[in-house]
Every structure is written in C-alpha cells, then in structure tokens.
Design an enzyme around this catalytic site. Structure first.
Site, PDB file in Angstrom:
ATOM      1  N   GLU A   1     -14.417  73.759  11.486  1.00 39.38           N
ATOM      2  CA  GLU A   1     -14.540  74.767  12.842  1.00 39.38           C
ATOM      3  C   GLU A   1     -13.111  75.315  13.209  1.00 39.38           C
ATOM      4  O   GLU A   1     -12.951  76.533  13.827  1.00 39.38           O
ATOM      5  CB  GLU A   1     -15.027  73.842  13.442  1.00 39.38           C
ATOM      6  CG  GLU A   1     -15.682  74.613  14.857  1.00 39.38           C
ATOM      7  CD  GLU A   1     -16.690  74.308  15.570  1.00 39.38           C
ATOM      8  OE1 GLU A   1     -17.855  73.521  15.305  1.00 39.38           O
ATOM      9  OE2 GLU A   1     -16.893  74.685  16.987  1.00 39.38           O
TER      10      GLU A   1
ATOM     11  N   ARG B   1     -22.048  78.592  14.928  1.00 37.19           N
ATOM     12  CA  ARG B   1     -20.446  78.125  15.304  1.00 37.19           C
ATOM     13  C   ARG B   1     -20.430  79.701  13.841  1.00 37.19           C
ATOM     14  O   ARG B   1     -18.642  79.287  13.326  1.00 37.19           O
ATOM     15  CB  ARG B   1     -19.745  76.998  15.068  1.00 37.19           C
ATOM     16  CG  ARG B   1     -20.327  76.408  15.584  1.00 37.19           C
ATOM     17  CD  ARG B   1     -19.508  76.235  16.843  1.00 37.19           C
ATOM     18  NE  ARG B   1     -19.936  75.400  18.116  1.00 37.19           N
ATOM     19  CZ  ARG B   1     -20.823  75.322  18.883  1.00 37.19           C
ATOM     20  NH1 ARG B   1     -21.827  77.027  18.524  1.00 37.19           N
ATOM     21  NH2 ARG B   1     -21.513  74.380  19.890  1.00 37.19           N
TER      22      ARG B   1
ATOM     23  N   SER C   1     -13.582  70.309  18.462  1.00 39.96           N
ATOM     24  CA  SER C   1     -14.603  69.944  17.024  1.00 39.96           C
ATOM     25  C   SER C   1     -13.873  70.010  15.624  1.00 39.96           C
ATOM     26  O   SER C   1     -13.607  71.955  15.758  1.00 39.96           O
ATOM     27  CB  SER C   1     -15.932  70.036  17.217  1.00 39.96           C
ATOM     28  OG  SER C   1     -16.587  69.928  18.525  1.00 39.96           O
TER      29      SER C   1
HETATM   30  C1  LIG Z   1     -11.050  70.766  24.433  1.00 39.83           C
HETATM   31  C2  LIG Z   1     -11.401  71.318  23.722  1.00 39.83           C
HETATM   32  C3  LIG Z   1     -13.415  71.669  23.990  1.00 39.83           C
HETATM   33  C4  LIG Z   1     -13.661  72.723  23.369  1.00 39.83           C
HETATM   34  N1  LIG Z   1     -15.059  72.610  23.909  1.00 39.83           N
HETATM   35  C5  LIG Z   1     -15.951  74.117  22.872  1.00 39.83           C
HETATM   36  C6  LIG Z   1     -17.222  73.629  22.840  1.00 39.83           C
HETATM   37  O1  LIG Z   1     -17.715  72.646  23.634  1.00 39.83           O
HETATM   38  N2  LIG Z   1     -17.820  74.725  22.310  1.00 39.83           N
HETATM   39  C7  LIG Z   1     -17.257  74.584  21.425  1.00 39.83           C
HETATM   40  O2  LIG Z   1     -18.025  76.066  21.357  1.00 39.83           O
HETATM   41  N3  LIG Z   1     -16.390  75.129  20.931  1.00 39.83           N
HETATM   42  C8  LIG Z   1     -15.132  74.119  21.925  1.00 39.83           C
HETATM   43  N4  LIG Z   1     -13.814  73.907  21.470  1.00 39.83           N
HETATM   44  C9  LIG Z   1     -13.195  75.669  21.127  1.00 39.83           C
HETATM   45  C10 LIG Z   1     -13.004  76.437  21.571  1.00 39.83           C
HETATM   46  O3  LIG Z   1     -12.336  76.648  22.456  1.00 39.83           O
HETATM   47  C11 LIG Z   1     -14.306  78.063  20.464  1.00 39.83           C
HETATM   48  O4  LIG Z   1     -13.872  78.370  19.987  1.00 39.83           O
HETATM   49  C12 LIG Z   1     -13.632  78.739  21.827  1.00 39.83           C
HETATM   50  O5  LIG Z   1     -14.661  79.783  22.125  1.00 39.83           O
HETATM   51  C13 LIG Z   1     -12.369  79.695  20.727  1.00 39.83           C
HETATM   52  O6  LIG Z   1     -11.408  81.019  21.416  1.00 39.83           O
HETATM   53  P1  LIG Z   1     -10.155  81.106  21.570  1.00 39.83           P
HETATM   54  O7  LIG Z   1     -10.028  82.179  22.684  1.00 39.83           O
HETATM   55  O8  LIG Z   1      -9.395  79.823  22.698  1.00 39.83           O
HETATM   56  O9  LIG Z   1      -9.977  81.037  20.516  1.00 39.83           O
HETATM   57  P2  LIG Z   1      -8.690  81.459  19.469  1.00 39.83           P
HETATM   58  O10 LIG Z   1      -8.290  79.666  19.112  1.00 39.83           O
HETATM   59  O11 LIG Z   1      -7.156  82.029  19.301  1.00 39.83           O
HETATM   60  O12 LIG Z   1      -9.487  81.677  17.969  1.00 39.83           O
HETATM   61  C14 LIG Z   1      -9.972  81.253  17.200  1.00 39.83           C
HETATM   62  C15 LIG Z   1     -11.076  82.118  15.867  1.00 39.83           C
HETATM   63  O13 LIG Z   1     -11.078  83.596  17.100  1.00 39.83           O
HETATM   64  C16 LIG Z   1     -10.592  84.796  16.444  1.00 39.83           C
HETATM   65  N5  LIG Z   1     -10.619  85.798  18.007  1.00 39.83           N
HETATM   66  C17 LIG Z   1      -9.836  85.410  18.837  1.00 39.83           C
HETATM   67  N6  LIG Z   1      -9.538  86.206  19.310  1.00 39.83           N
HETATM   68  C18 LIG Z   1     -10.366  86.627  18.557  1.00 39.83           C
HETATM   69  C19 LIG Z   1     -10.834  88.697  19.320  1.00 39.83           C
HETATM   70  N7  LIG Z   1     -10.336  89.548  20.211  1.00 39.83           N
HETATM   71  N8  LIG Z   1     -11.575  89.474  18.217  1.00 39.83           N
HETATM   72  C20 LIG Z   1     -11.873  88.860  17.104  1.00 39.83           C
HETATM   73  N9  LIG Z   1     -11.325  86.986  16.782  1.00 39.83           N
HETATM   74  C21 LIG Z   1     -10.812  86.422  17.687  1.00 39.83           C
HETATM   75  C22 LIG Z   1      -8.999  83.817  16.240  1.00 39.83           C
HETATM   76  O14 LIG Z   1      -8.985  85.011  15.157  1.00 39.83           O
HETATM   77  C23 LIG Z   1      -9.767  82.878  15.413  1.00 39.83           C
HETATM   78  O15 LIG Z   1     -10.437  83.025  13.911  1.00 39.83           O
HETATM   79  C24 LIG Z   1     -12.832  73.006  22.099  1.00 39.83           C
HETATM   80  C25 LIG Z   1     -11.533  73.720  22.060  1.00 39.83           C
HETATM   81  C26 LIG Z   1     -10.906  72.414  23.030  1.00 39.83           C
HETATM   82  C27 LIG Z   1      -9.183  72.459  22.663  1.00 39.83           C
END
Ligand SMILES: Cc1cc2nc3c(=O)[nH]c(=O)nc-3n(C[C@H](O)[C@H](O)[C@H](O)COP(=O)(O)OP(=O)(O)OC[C@H]3O[C@@H](n4cnc5c(N)ncnc54)[C@H](O)[C@@H]3O)c2cc1C
Length: 307
Positions: free
Chosen positions: A297, A172, A221
């Site tokens: 996280e 992560r 998480s």
């Molecule tokens: C129900 C649920 C289940 C989940 N299960 C998991 C799981 O099993 N495994 C897991 O790893 N995560 C899980 N997550 C957490 C989340 O989905 C992941 O961390 C996911 O990768 C975040 O992506 P996002 O586009 O929503 O990022 P955001 O929440 O929009 O951003 C997260 C971070 O990424 C950065 N970011 C976003 N886009 C970019 C880009 N283009 N360039 C640079 N930085 C960027 C943001 O600045 C921020 O720091 C879960 C979340 C939920 C709600």
C-alpha cells in the site's frame, strides 16, 4: 544543460537536490533532482504544459504513504504548497478543499461548518491529494463515499473535472492515470451540530492513539488487506504478517511494529533498503505459506543507492 535550465519559468519555487527525507514520514531516502512548489493551479498547469515530456514528474503530498529510495528521485517532485490548502463551505452541505490541504484540517473545517461525514479524515495524516489517490479511509469510511467531484491536471496541464464513478474507486485504489495531479475536490456532507461532529472526531483520535504507533517514523499500513472491508471472513494483512513471525521482525534500523504489525518503523537509523528488505521478507513468507501476494500500500519511489 542542467535540469533546472530545461524547466519553464514559474511563479512558485524550484529547489535543486532537495532532501525528501525531511518531508516524508518514514524519514529515509535520497534527494529529488528538483523539488517544485507551485504557487497555484495556473502555475502548475503552465509548468506541466511547458516541461518536456521526457522529464519525469512525480507528485508528493504529506509523504505519509511514501517510501523514498536511498538514491533519490530523478526528475521533478512536485509538492502542493499553501496555494492549494484552502477549504470553502459551499451550498448544498458541500465542502471544497484544495489538494494540498491536510486531511485533519479539512475534517476540522467540515465540523466547523456543521457538515458530518468527513470525520474519518481526522485520522489520516495526509493531504486531500493523497486521500484522492489512495482512496484513504478508516473505520468503515473512505474518500470515495463522500466525494462529489475532483479536479485534476494531466501531464500536458489540461484541467479535468471528474466524478467518483469515472475514477472507478475501490478499496485503497483509484483508477485515475498515474500522471494526473489532483488540485481540489468537493465533498458531500450531511448537516449536524458541530459539537457532535467534533465529539466523533475526538473518539477517532483517541482510538488511534491507543492502537497505532502514530508518533513513530512510519507510513501507516504497509500492505493493503487482501480482501476489502465487508468481505466475509476478510483476510487481514496484519494477521498474515503476525502468523509468519513478522511482528517485530528487524532488518538494520527497520522493523515491523510490535504494537500494530502492519506498520513499518524506522528506528532512526534505517535506510530505505532496510525498510524494503524487511517488507519483502514478510511478503515472501506470506506467499510461501498462504500463496497470497501482499500488495504494497506504501508507494515506493526513486532509485536504490547503487544506481
Ligand atoms: C501514522 C499513520 C497512520 C495512517 N493511517 C491511515 C488510515 O487510517 N487510512 C488510510 O487510508 N491511510 C492511512 N495512512 C496512510 C496515508 O496517511 C494515506 O495514504 C494518505 O492518504 C496519504 O496522503 P499523503 O498526502 O501523505 O500522500 P503521499 O504519501 O505524499 O503520496 C501517496 C500517493 O498519493 C499521490 N498523491 C499525493 N498527492 C497527490 C495529488 N495532489 N494528486 C495526485 N496524486 C497525489 C502520490 O503521488 C503517491 O502515489 C497512515 C499513515 C501514517 C503515517
């Protein structure tokens, strides 16, 4: 001079005082001064090159790992729109995906192209940009395992192509500078029958339905596990939270899930402050009882309401 007047002309869209609670899973927090939805990579590069350095810039994906504080976010929040959502099968069993593409769409595109290895993405409700930043993963697979190269723009708009080694991925964690914005990535698959890949994806989806509160206002998480997967006697955040009475612990409209006690839930009336407070309460208990500092996280952005 307003913030908008200081920003360069773009082909994409600027929205002033944009509510971020509508585009994040936790559904809390104040507005962004300006939300920018770039048309494509060239539009984003120009924006970055011509936006004065003192203006803070933050990128958001699907907002599934982000808590926006109640006072909102100063400066510009960038959200990658449809111009960054394409996927394309390449030679050598590879797949290119835009950083704005939803992980589950990329998983489906890989299955359709007969490329195994990206099934885990069906279980992560974010975008590829978020997966690259967070090294998202589940069930013993993570993004760095299948990444061939990523493309990013730095704060000056310079285009950088990097290998996973250069990003020094860990559990992560990605070592890319915080101001880099990923725009696309290439993933390595292995050939397999689309039906077999789809079956594995369905199994992941079914498993999550029964073990995680995936229909709630949550952010997955809350705390990273203190030890990465594979560590002997791995300490898990949910076990630590459970053992200090965190399961179900409530502050205002925020509580730790009864079903999966590392998931924070907004019952619909929570503020960002409630969510942070219940999280910090559990962190303090774990620190006191075990001397372990749980790492958030969930990414927390913006300012509290009072400021
Ligand atoms: C129900 C649920 C289940 C989940 N299960 C998991 C799981 O099993 N495994 C897991 O790893 N995560 C899980 N997550 C957490 C989340 O989905 C992941 O961390 C996911 O990768 C975040 O992506 P996002 O586009 O929503 O990022 P955001 O929440 O929009 O951003 C997260 C971070 O990424 C950065 N970011 C976003 N886009 C970019 C880009 N283009 N360039 C640079 N930085 C960027 C943001 O600045 C921020 O720091 C879960 C979340 C939920 C709600």
């Amino acid at each position: 001079m307003t913030l908008l007047e200081k920003l360069p002309p773009v082909r994409g869209k600027y929205i002033e005082a944009a509510p971020l609670k509508d585009i994040t899973w936790l559904r809390v927090g104040g507005p962004a001064d300006v939300l920018f939805i770039p048309a494509d990579e060239a539009d984003l590069a120009r924006f970055l090159a011509e936006t004065p350095d003192e203006i803070p810039v933050h990128v958001l994906g699907a907002g599934s790992n982000t808590l926006v504080r109640d006072g909102g976010v100063r400066g510009v929040v960038i959200r990658l729109g449809p111009g960054f959502a394409k996927t394309e099968a390449l030679e050598g069993h590879r797949l290119r995906a835009g950083a704005g593409a939803l992980d589950k769409m990329v998983a489906k595109a890989a299955a359709k192209a007969g490329l195994a290895g990206m099934e885990y993405l069906v279980g992560v409700p974010g975008t590829i940009g978020g997966a690259l930043r967070m090294n998202a993963g589940c069930y013993d697979q993570e993004t760095s395992d299948v990444l061939v190269e990523a493309v990013a723009l730095d704060r000056s708009g310079r285009r950088i192509v990097v290998s996973p080694d250069e990003l020094a991925y860990a559990y992560r964690h990605c070592s890319a500078p915080e101001d880099w914005i990923f725009t696309e990535a290439v993933f390595q698959g292995t050939p397999d029958a689309p039906a077999a890949i789809t079956e594995r994806m369905d199994a992941i989806t079914a498993r999550r339905e029964t073990t995680q509160p995936i229909r709630e206002k949550t952010s997955g998480s809350t705390f990273a596990n203190p030890d990465p997967p594979g560590t002997p006697n791995q300490r898990k955040s949910w076990e630590l939270i459970d053992s200090v009475g965190g399961r179900g612990l409530t502050v205002g409209g925020a509580h730790f899930s009864e079903q999966h006690c590392n998931f924070l839930i907004n019952d619909g009336s929570a503020s960002a402050a409630d969510l942070e407070e219940v999280g910090e309460t559990v962190r303090a208990r774990v620190r006191e009882q075990y001397g372990i500092d749980l790492r958030w996280e969930v990414r927390r952005i913006g300012v509290p309401a009072e400021e």
